[in-house]
Design an enzyme around this catalytic site. Structure first.
Site, PDB file in Angstrom:
ATOM      1  N   PRO A   2       0.810  -1.214   0.000  1.00  0.00           N
ATOM      2  CA  PRO A   2       0.000   0.000   0.000  1.00  0.00           C
ATOM      3  C   PRO A   2       0.846   1.267   0.000  1.00  0.00           C
ATOM      4  CG  PRO A   2      -0.670  -1.521   1.746  1.00  0.00           C
ATOM      5  CD  PRO A   2       0.612  -2.012   1.209  1.00  0.00           C
ATOM      6  N   GLU A   3       0.611   2.105  -0.976  1.00  0.00           N
ATOM      7  CA  GLU A   3       1.194   3.436  -0.989  1.00  0.00           C
ATOM      8  C   GLU A   3       0.024   4.413  -0.910  1.00  0.00           C
ATOM      9  OE1 GLU A   3       4.232   3.860  -4.025  1.00  0.00           O
ATOM     10  OE2 GLU A   3       4.698   1.744  -3.919  1.00  0.00           O
ATOM     11  N   LYS A  55       1.108   7.746   3.651  1.00  0.00           N
ATOM     12  CA  LYS A  55       0.723   6.345   3.796  1.00  0.00           C
ATOM     13  C   LYS A  55       0.049   6.064   5.136  1.00  0.00           C
ATOM     14  CE  LYS A  55       4.903   5.254   1.246  1.00  0.00           C
ATOM     15  NZ  LYS A  55       6.180   4.529   1.310  1.00  0.00           N
ATOM     16  N   ARG A 254      16.852  -0.481  -2.061  1.00  0.00           N
ATOM     17  CA  ARG A 254      15.560  -0.801  -2.678  1.00  0.00           C
ATOM     18  C   ARG A 254      15.749  -1.221  -4.127  1.00  0.00           C
ATOM     19  NH1 ARG A 254      14.090  -1.463   1.679  1.00  0.00           N
ATOM     20  NH2 ARG A 254      13.156   0.067   3.049  1.00  0.00           N
TER      21      ARG A 254
END
Length: 265
Positions: A2-3, A55, A254
């Site tokens: 979820p962003e 978020k 990342r």
DNA sequence: CCCGTGCCCTGGCGGC
DNA sequence: TGCCGCCAGGGCACGG
């Protein structure tokens, strides 16, 4: 994962189902996720409204703000009886309704902040503005101060709130900026394009109900924006613009996907 | 100020 | 088939 768009979708779902109701009781199945003290403070609180910032889901109660962060796999489900999934960790009994917080990896967090202290304490204290509210000139000024890769800067929530790993890759692809390009080397036009596409991509994702990479769901509806992703997870697939095979590399820990031809340094 | 690393956690997958 | 080890990721604490 979820962003901002997914969090907006979840917030809408919560407003439609629990707004105006009162928390009557809570079951904690995973102790680390919520303390007994926090639970006691929540009981008999009325849910006034659910908002979001980046978020974070902000549940406004009579005397507190309950801040829910879904991290990678947090979800909310309405259960029709006391039959729970193995990953249901917190059960909220809200008037006649049973709401389960479900989280496979148990990374989600709950914080309780006294009313009107929302931005005086972590986790929201240092949170930056969302792409919709940020002034591109401010973003450019801040980015110019730093020698970190632009990809890393887009993930810094105190600089700009709501962008995670997936959308950061998509935004940089649309803005045609190489993810390793250092903040200090970003041009004014590139900074403006990044903000423009951040708003554009997040808006489209919100409208289509959020993204699914692996498991994002809300009210049983699985988002489908992932079908439209241009680069993220598309390693070795042809770029939709030029056909060059999509590259991947670690940036700031990342995994990052990009087209080395379209996205210039 | 900046950077990198480790931690939290589980399921899925590659290798053998 | 099954077991082992690794990887994924957001935010934060910590150390250099």
């Amino acid at each position: 994962m979820p962003e901002l768009p997914e969090v907006r979708v979840v917030s809408k779902f919560l407003n439609e189902n629990i707004k105006g109701k009162t928390i009557k009781d809570i079951d904690i199945f995973y102790q680390r996720m919520m303390s007994e003290d926090l639970k006691q403070k929540l009981i008999n609180q009325k849910i006034e409204e659910i908002k979001t910032h980046g978020k974070y889901i902000i549940i406004n109660l009579t005397d507190y703000h309950l801040i829910s962060h879904l991290r990678m796999e947090g979800k909310y489900f309405i259960r029709s009886g006391k039959v729970f999934d193995k990953h249901d960790h917190i059960i909220f009994y809200i008037d006649d309704l049973i709401l389960a917080y479900n989280d496979t990896r148990k990374f989600g967090t709950f914080d309780l902040i006294l009313k009107d202290q929302l931005y005086e304490e972590l986790p929201l204290k240092k949170l930056g503005k969302e792409p919709f509210d940020i002034d591109p000139a401010y973003f450019y000024k801040e980015v110019k101060k730093r020698r970190s890769p632009i990809k890393t800067l887009l993930l810094r929530q105190e600089l700009i709130a709501g962008i995670g790993n997936i959308y950061a890759d998509e935004i940089l692809f649309m803005a045609k900026v190489h993810p390793t390009k250092l903040g200090v080397n970003i041009t004014k036009k590139q900074a403006e394009e990044i903000i423009y596409y951040a708003k554009d991509i997040l808006n489209k994702a919100i409208k289509s109900g959020g993204t699914t990479i692996s498991s994002f769901e809300s009210d049983g509806h699985v988002g489908w924006f992932s079908l439209k992703l241009n680069v993220h997870t598309k390693y070795n697939e042809p770029c939709k613009v030029c056909g060059t095979l999509i590259d991947k590399m670690k940036i700031g820990g990342r995994t990052s996907y990009f087209c080395k031809k379209c996205q210039r340094k």
